[in-house]
Design an enzyme around this catalytic site. Structure first.
Site, short mmCIF file in Angstrom:
data_model
loop_
_atom_site.label_atom_id
_atom_site.label_comp_id
_atom_site.label_asym_id
_atom_site.label_seq_id
_atom_site.Cartn_x
_atom_site.Cartn_y
_atom_site.Cartn_z
N PHE A 49 0.84 -1.20 0.00
CA PHE A 49 0.00 0.00 0.00
C PHE A 49 0.88 1.25 0.00
O PHE A 49 0.72 2.15 0.82
CB PHE A 49 -0.99 0.01 1.19
CG PHE A 49 -1.96 -1.12 1.13
CD1 PHE A 49 -3.16 -1.00 0.42
CD2 PHE A 49 -1.67 -2.33 1.74
CE1 PHE A 49 -4.04 -2.07 0.35
CE2 PHE A 49 -2.55 -3.40 1.67
CZ PHE A 49 -3.74 -3.27 0.97
N HIS A 50 1.83 1.27 -0.90
CA HIS A 50 2.67 2.45 -1.07
C HIS A 50 3.34 2.38 -2.44
O HIS A 50 3.30 1.35 -3.12
CB HIS A 50 3.73 2.54 0.04
CG HIS A 50 4.65 1.37 0.10
ND1 HIS A 50 4.53 0.35 1.02
CD2 HIS A 50 5.71 1.02 -0.68
CE1 HIS A 50 5.46 -0.55 0.83
NE2 HIS A 50 6.18 -0.18 -0.21
N ALA A 51 3.97 3.50 -2.81
CA ALA A 51 4.84 3.55 -4.00
C ALA A 51 6.18 4.10 -3.53
O ALA A 51 6.30 4.60 -2.41
CB ALA A 51 4.23 4.46 -5.06
N ARG A 96 2.09 -0.54 -5.03
CA ARG A 96 2.05 -1.99 -4.89
C ARG A 96 1.31 -2.39 -3.63
O ARG A 96 1.36 -1.71 -2.61
CB ARG A 96 3.45 -2.62 -4.92
CG ARG A 96 4.29 -2.69 -3.64
CD ARG A 96 4.89 -1.36 -3.25
NE ARG A 96 5.35 -0.54 -4.33
CZ ARG A 96 6.60 -0.56 -4.80
NH1 ARG A 96 7.50 -1.33 -4.22
NH2 ARG A 96 6.96 0.26 -5.76
#
Ligand code: T46
Length: 138
Positions: A49-51, A96
């Site tokens: 839950f981040h890029a 992702r």
């Protein structure tokens, strides 16, 4: 173009078993500066839950399996990783998420940079904003 870029990793197996070797800047377009792995992830937990602003990575399920969702702000694709001879290349500025970890999943990640929390974008709307700013400056 698909967001999913899975590379085949050659196994140097013989009668004793299997061996996979990955050389930074030879098998990958980046030098490997960090290796980390995730294990013992509860099957009902999702991670990621981040890029990343700059980080490039190769993710390999060396044991078990899990699903990756990759999202470039325009489209979202899912891939199951379930083989130690398949590596998922994850470029910078890709959101992702990892889901459906099997109990025996060991997810190894080869990273182009040392750990740096300021490289993370952990908020999806901030990620979409950064993508649209990048488009405007191009
Ligand atoms: C990614 C996906 C695939 C460190 O101190 N050093 C490290 O090298 C890493 C990767 C994490 N951490 C700390 C930061 C957090 O306090 O470990 C904790 C858990 O990290 P995070 O919540 O970012 O873990 P995931 O599973 O959500 O994401 C990880 C990587 O952080 C990330 O870069 O792409 O795996």
């Amino acid at each position: 173009m698909s967001l999913i870029n899975v590379i085949d990793l050659k196994s140097l197996g013989d009668e004793r078993g299997e061996l996979v070797s990955i050389e930074g800047s030879v098998d990958l377009s980046f030098e490997i500066k960090r290796v980390y792995f995730l294990y013992n992830t509860s099957s009902n937990c999702a991670r990621g839950f981040h890029a990343h602003k700059n980080l490039k990575q190769l993710a390999i399920c060396v044991s078990g399996q899990c699903d990756f969702i990759l999202d470039d702000g325009n489209s979202r694709e899912t891939v199951k990783l379930s083989s130690p001879t398949k590596g998922l290349l994850i470029d910078n500025m890709i959101w992702r998420e990892m889901h459906n970890f099997s109990h025996d999943c060991v997810l190894m990640v080869l990273a182009s940079e040392l750990y740096n929390e300021s490289d993370y974008i952990r908020d999806y709307s901030g990620f979409l904003n950064s993508k649209s700013c990048n488009k405007e400056t191009k």
